[in-house]
Structures are given as structure tokens and as C-alpha cells.
Design a protein around this motif. Sequence first.
Motif, PDB file in Angstrom:
ATOM      1  N   ASN A 116      77.041  12.908  23.343  1.00 57.42           N
ATOM      2  CA  ASN A 116      78.055  13.696  24.060  1.00 57.42           C
ATOM      3  C   ASN A 116      78.689  12.900  25.193  1.00 57.42           C
ATOM      4  O   ASN A 116      79.197  13.474  26.136  1.00 57.42           O
ATOM      5  CB  ASN A 116      77.448  15.000  24.601  1.00 57.42           C
ATOM      6  CG  ASN A 116      76.276  14.739  25.536  1.00 57.42           C
ATOM      7  OD1 ASN A 116      75.984  13.584  25.869  1.00 57.42           O
ATOM      8  ND2 ASN A 116      75.611  15.793  25.965  1.00 57.42           N
ATOM      9  N   GLY A 117      78.673  11.586  25.103  1.00 57.72           N
ATOM     10  CA  GLY A 117      79.224  10.759  26.170  1.00 57.72           C
ATOM     11  C   GLY A 117      80.738  10.782  26.217  1.00 57.72           C
ATOM     12  O   GLY A 117      81.401  11.361  25.353  1.00 57.72           O
ATOM     13  N   PRO A 118      81.319  10.112  27.210  1.00 55.89           N
ATOM     14  CA  PRO A 118      82.762  10.186  27.449  1.00 55.89           C
ATOM     15  C   PRO A 118      83.603   9.251  26.594  1.00 55.89           C
ATOM     16  O   PRO A 118      84.823   9.370  26.578  1.00 55.89           O
ATOM     17  CB  PRO A 118      82.878   9.790  28.926  1.00 55.89           C
ATOM     18  CG  PRO A 118      81.742   8.831  29.123  1.00 55.89           C
ATOM     19  CD  PRO A 118      80.614   9.362  28.277  1.00 55.89           C
ATOM     20  N   GLU A 119      82.993   8.306  25.897  1.00 53.37           N
ATOM     21  CA  GLU A 119      83.791   7.330  25.155  1.00 53.37           C
ATOM     22  C   GLU A 119      84.306   7.910  23.839  1.00 53.37           C
ATOM     23  O   GLU A 119      83.861   8.955  23.372  1.00 53.37           O
ATOM     24  CB  GLU A 119      82.974   6.055  24.933  1.00 53.37           C
ATOM     25  CG  GLU A 119      82.627   5.353  26.236  1.00 53.37           C
ATOM     26  CD  GLU A 119      82.108   3.948  26.042  1.00 53.37           C
ATOM     27  OE1 GLU A 119      82.245   3.404  24.924  1.00 53.37           O
ATOM     28  OE2 GLU A 119      81.562   3.387  27.008  1.00 53.37           O
ATOM     29  N   THR A 120      85.241   7.206  23.232  1.00 52.29           N
ATOM     30  CA  THR A 120      85.896   7.680  22.015  1.00 52.29           C
ATOM     31  C   THR A 120      84.877   7.959  20.917  1.00 52.29           C
ATOM     32  O   THR A 120      84.029   7.103  20.614  1.00 52.29           O
ATOM     33  CB  THR A 120      86.898   6.624  21.514  1.00 52.29           C
ATOM     34  OG1 THR A 120      87.816   6.327  22.566  1.00 52.29           O
ATOM     35  CG2 THR A 120      87.667   7.136  20.307  1.00 52.29           C
ATOM     36  N   PRO A 121      84.945   9.125  20.286  1.00 49.26           N
ATOM     37  CA  PRO A 121      84.007   9.437  19.193  1.00 49.26           C
ATOM     38  C   PRO A 121      84.119   8.443  18.038  1.00 49.26           C
ATOM     39  O   PRO A 121      85.173   7.848  17.802  1.00 49.26           O
ATOM     40  CB  PRO A 121      84.443  10.832  18.743  1.00 49.26           C
ATOM     41  CG  PRO A 121      85.133  11.415  19.924  1.00 49.26           C
ATOM     42  CD  PRO A 121      85.823  10.265  20.595  1.00 49.26           C
ATOM     43  N   VAL A 122      83.021   8.284  17.324  1.00 45.22           N
ATOM     44  CA  VAL A 122      82.969   7.419  16.146  1.00 45.22           C
ATOM     45  C   VAL A 122      82.720   8.287  14.922  1.00 45.22           C
ATOM     46  O   VAL A 122      81.867   9.187  14.948  1.00 45.22           O
ATOM     47  CB  VAL A 122      81.852   6.362  16.273  1.00 45.22           C
ATOM     48  CG1 VAL A 122      81.679   5.600  14.967  1.00 45.22           C
ATOM     49  CG2 VAL A 122      82.159   5.386  17.394  1.00 45.22           C
ATOM     50  N   VAL A 123      83.445   8.013  13.854  1.00 42.11           N
ATOM     51  CA  VAL A 123      83.259   8.705  12.572  1.00 42.11           C
ATOM     52  C   VAL A 123      82.742   7.682  11.574  1.00 42.11           C
ATOM     53  O   VAL A 123      83.386   6.655  11.325  1.00 42.11           O
ATOM     54  CB  VAL A 123      84.571   9.328  12.066  1.00 42.11           C
ATOM     55  CG1 VAL A 123      84.353  10.012  10.718  1.00 42.11           C
ATOM     56  CG2 VAL A 123      85.109  10.324  13.084  1.00 42.11           C
ATOM     57  N   ARG A 130      90.773  14.113  18.836  1.00 37.38           N
ATOM     58  CA  ARG A 130      92.041  13.555  18.364  1.00 37.38           C
ATOM     59  C   ARG A 130      91.883  12.082  18.033  1.00 37.38           C
ATOM     60  O   ARG A 130      92.034  11.682  16.898  1.00 37.38           O
ATOM     61  CB  ARG A 130      93.157  13.748  19.408  1.00 37.38           C
ATOM     62  CG  ARG A 130      94.494  13.222  18.916  1.00 37.38           C
ATOM     63  CD  ARG A 130      95.630  13.457  19.907  1.00 37.38           C
ATOM     64  NE  ARG A 130      96.896  12.939  19.390  1.00 37.38           N
ATOM     65  CZ  ARG A 130      97.302  11.690  19.526  1.00 37.38           C
ATOM     66  NH1 ARG A 130      96.543  10.816  20.190  1.00 37.38           N
ATOM     67  NH2 ARG A 130      98.462  11.305  19.017  1.00 37.38           N
ATOM     68  N   LYS A 131      91.541  11.280  19.031  1.00 43.12           N
ATOM     69  CA  LYS A 131      91.403   9.842  18.799  1.00 43.12           C
ATOM     70  C   LYS A 131      89.960   9.506  18.448  1.00 43.12           C
ATOM     71  O   LYS A 131      89.020  10.018  19.075  1.00 43.12           O
ATOM     72  CB  LYS A 131      91.854   9.055  20.022  1.00 43.12           C
ATOM     73  CG  LYS A 131      91.869   7.548  19.822  1.00 43.12           C
ATOM     74  CD  LYS A 131      92.751   6.853  20.830  1.00 43.12           C
ATOM     75  CE  LYS A 131      94.222   7.062  20.498  1.00 43.12           C
ATOM     76  NZ  LYS A 131      95.102   6.155  21.294  1.00 43.12           N
ATOM     77  N   VAL A 132      89.772   8.649  17.435  1.00 40.75           N
ATOM     78  CA  VAL A 132      88.430   8.281  16.991  1.00 40.75           C
ATOM     79  C   VAL A 132      88.373   6.793  16.682  1.00 40.75           C
ATOM     80  O   VAL A 132      89.398   6.101  16.587  1.00 40.75           O
ATOM     81  CB  VAL A 132      88.016   9.066  15.728  1.00 40.75           C
ATOM     82  CG1 VAL A 132      87.924  10.553  16.007  1.00 40.75           C
ATOM     83  CG2 VAL A 132      88.970   8.785  14.562  1.00 40.75           C
ATOM     84  N   LYS A 133      87.153   6.302  16.525  1.00 41.53           N
ATOM     85  CA  LYS A 133      86.896   4.992  15.945  1.00 41.53           C
ATOM     86  C   LYS A 133      86.280   5.249  14.573  1.00 41.53           C
ATOM     87  O   LYS A 133      85.440   6.136  14.429  1.00 41.53           O
ATOM     88  CB  LYS A 133      85.946   4.177  16.829  1.00 41.53           C
ATOM     89  CG  LYS A 133      86.523   3.862  18.201  1.00 41.53           C
ATOM     90  CD  LYS A 133      85.606   2.951  19.012  1.00 41.53           C
ATOM     91  CE  LYS A 133      86.250   2.556  20.342  1.00 41.53           C
ATOM     92  NZ  LYS A 133      85.426   1.586  21.106  1.00 41.53           N
ATOM     93  N   LEU A 134      86.696   4.476  13.585  1.00 43.71           N
ATOM     94  CA  LEU A 134      86.271   4.704  12.206  1.00 43.71           C
ATOM     95  C   LEU A 134      85.384   3.572  11.715  1.00 43.71           C
ATOM     96  O   LEU A 134      85.623   2.397  12.006  1.00 43.71           O
ATOM     97  CB  LEU A 134      87.481   4.804  11.285  1.00 43.71           C
ATOM     98  CG  LEU A 134      88.467   5.947  11.527  1.00 43.71           C
ATOM     99  CD1 LEU A 134      89.705   5.750  10.657  1.00 43.71           C
ATOM    100  CD2 LEU A 134      87.803   7.290  11.225  1.00 43.71           C
ATOM    101  N   VAL A 135      84.361   3.939  10.934  1.00 41.09           N
ATOM    102  CA  VAL A 135      83.513   2.969  10.247  1.00 41.09           C
ATOM    103  C   VAL A 135      83.339   3.471   8.818  1.00 41.09           C
ATOM    104  O   VAL A 135      82.980   4.636   8.613  1.00 41.09           O
ATOM    105  CB  VAL A 135      82.133   2.827  10.916  1.00 41.09           C
ATOM    106  CG1 VAL A 135      81.258   1.842  10.138  1.00 41.09           C
ATOM    107  CG2 VAL A 135      82.270   2.389  12.369  1.00 41.09           C
ATOM    108  N   GLY A 136      83.584   2.615   7.837  1.00 43.02           N
ATOM    109  CA  GLY A 136      83.416   3.032   6.461  1.00 43.02           C
ATOM    110  C   GLY A 136      82.769   1.957   5.619  1.00 43.02           C
ATOM    111  O   GLY A 136      83.094   0.767   5.747  1.00 43.02           O
ATOM    112  N   HIS A 137      81.849   2.377   4.758  1.00 40.96           N
ATOM    113  CA  HIS A 137      81.191   1.467   3.814  1.00 40.96           C
ATOM    114  C   HIS A 137      81.554   1.873   2.394  1.00 40.96           C
ATOM    115  O   HIS A 137      81.563   3.051   2.061  1.00 40.96           O
ATOM    116  CB  HIS A 137      79.666   1.510   3.990  1.00 40.96           C
ATOM    117  CG  HIS A 137      78.916   0.696   2.961  1.00 40.96           C
ATOM    118  ND1 HIS A 137      78.164   1.270   1.965  1.00 40.96           N
ATOM    119  CD2 HIS A 137      78.827  -0.646   2.781  1.00 40.96           C
ATOM    120  CE1 HIS A 137      77.627   0.319   1.222  1.00 40.96           C
ATOM    121  NE2 HIS A 137      78.013  -0.850   1.697  1.00 40.96           N
ATOM    122  N   ASP A 138      81.883   0.872   1.538  1.00 40.44           N
ATOM    123  CA  ASP A 138      82.106   1.140   0.125  1.00 40.44           C
ATOM    124  C   ASP A 138      83.274   2.125  -0.045  1.00 40.44           C
ATOM    125  O   ASP A 138      84.348   1.894   0.514  1.00 40.44           O
ATOM    126  CB  ASP A 138      80.788   1.647  -0.490  1.00 40.44           C
ATOM    127  CG  ASP A 138      80.813   1.797  -1.994  1.00 40.44           C
ATOM    128  OD1 ASP A 138      80.650   0.790  -2.698  1.00 40.44           O
ATOM    129  OD2 ASP A 138      80.989   2.938  -2.466  1.00 40.44           O
TER     130      ASP A 138
END
Length: 318
Positions: free
Chosen positions: A48-55, A117-125
Motif C-alpha cells: 500500500n505504499g505511495p509509489e506507482t502500482p505494478v501489474v 490510473r498509472k501503472v508499471k507493467l511486467v509480463g512473462h510469455d
Amino acid sequence: MKILPNLVRHLGAALIGLAALQAHAAPAVHDRMVDAAGLQIQTLQAGNGPETPVVLLHGYAETSHMWLPLIPRLADRRVVLAPDLPGAGTSSIPASGFDKTTLAQDIHAMVQAMGYRKVKLVGHDIGLMVAYAYAAQYPDEVESITLMDAFLPGVGDWQKVWLLRDLWHFHFYGDTPLKLVQGRERIYFEHFWNDFAADPKHSVPEADRQFYARAFGQPGRMAAGFEYFHAFPQDAVDFAGFAKTPLKMPMLVLAGEKASGAFLIEQARMVATNVNGVTINGAGHWLMEEAPEATMTELVRFINAPQAETNMRSRAAD
């Protein structure tokens, strides 16, 4: 008597130590079912921190379960979301829309429904394809993107990528294939878990193999998984169009030396202007399982770095 004061002092110290341990304990991971785009998307959530969420977006033959070792390392300063892609895990199975453009729209609707709204994305395969389609459609809402070992359909000489050496399974869908794998899901997945690894004995662990085989053994799940591949021709058309507008946000590419190698990094440079390429030495396709420490170190470093430090480079990591 000094026994009681000493006991009180030691008890107080123990309580302080316990509180400190709890303060530094790994953030709890919760299951959530999110209504979005007419679907129910099961999501792991922590932090629940203040930095941009990661998906975090998983790939084929796995579910959001694959991200459990990574989630605590990112959730100390932000919200971390790891959904089961539509059709996988316990998310809804859509009647159609397994192309990665539509799946990205579904995940975007989930993110919006959760209030981000704004996120960081990580995707595998397969997840990296969904991540790319998300960033291409909503570039102003993506702060950074990480692509992990596979390929981008429709970009460059994509049909010669290492992972496409077994073309049969990309055309393996329909009634007969489903009947052949029913009750034999584990046998089918062993091909991917073993043959796409640098060393089958150091690939997806046994407990996880059992977990994924059970998950995909549920009604409709194998048919949905086949549709991820069935949609590749449409994905190739869509991605070729997306590539005409290069992504500008920082992009990390993690590729297994014994799998995608330099190919995915080269593809990424065809679709983005700020690519940070890292080859994981000795690893095959299953980066989180074959080289967990090297992979997670690179992910945490990139995601936690100030945006100004995520400049272009290419290197190998052990």
C-alpha cells in the motif's frame, strides 16, 4: 527481589523485538475478485505504499501463482497486482476476445475499476504480449514496462524465434486436441516446462506443476489456453500496427540465454526507444523458476529505480 523487574524488562524487550519483526514482515498477499469489462478477474494484491502500482502478468502453463516469490520484494513501497488472465486460474472465461489487444483492455478495465490510473507493467510469455498491447493502447498510463522471455507476434522476423520451433502447439485447438489432453493436462504441459527450460531438472518445481495442472484441468481452462495461441494471427496484425508508434517509456527486457536470448531484445528495439536489455546467463524460458535471484534482482532494480536512471543499455546477468 530483582527477578520480577528483570522479567518485566526482558518481556518488554521481547515485545519491542516482536513489533520490529512485524514491521519488517513481508506484506500480506490477498485474493480479490474484481468486476471489470463484464468479467470477474481474480487478482493477488499486496502492499500500500505511495509509489506507482505494478501489474504482473503471467504466461501460458502458469497463473498469477508464479509471482508469489516476487510480490513481497516489490510491495514494500507500492501496491502490487497479479491477476489471472481472463480464461486462466479462477478468472472468468470469456466467450471470445483472446487476442492480446482485447486481453489488455480487460486488464486495463480491472486496473481502472480498482482506482488506479498509472501503472508499471511486467509480463512473462503470453503476459508480455498483453503488457505490450496495454502500453501501446494506453501509453500515457504506463510508467515503465518489462518484457520477460517470449516474443512479439508481427514484429520483425518473428516466425523464426526459438520458441516457435514447435509450431504444432500453436495450431493445437478444437475438439480433438481437447479430448486428447482431457485428464492429461500435466503430460501436455511437461513439454513446455521441460523442453523450454535450459535444464528440465531445474525448471518449474514439482509442487507448482501439480498446482498448474489442477488449475488448467478445471472445465474450460484448456480450451481458453489454446485460444491464446489461436489468436496469434490477429495479434501479429495488431502488433505490426502498434509498432508504427514506438513506445517512449523505459522498457526492460529479460531474456533467457538458452531461450529468447538477443531476439526479444532486438524486437523490443523495433517497438520502443528506451530499451534496457538483459540476458540471464544459463537460463531458459522459465526465468522466475530457473534463475529466481538474478531475475528478481533485475526486476526490483528496474522497477524501483528513478525514471531518469532507466537509460538504454544491454548486458548479461548471472
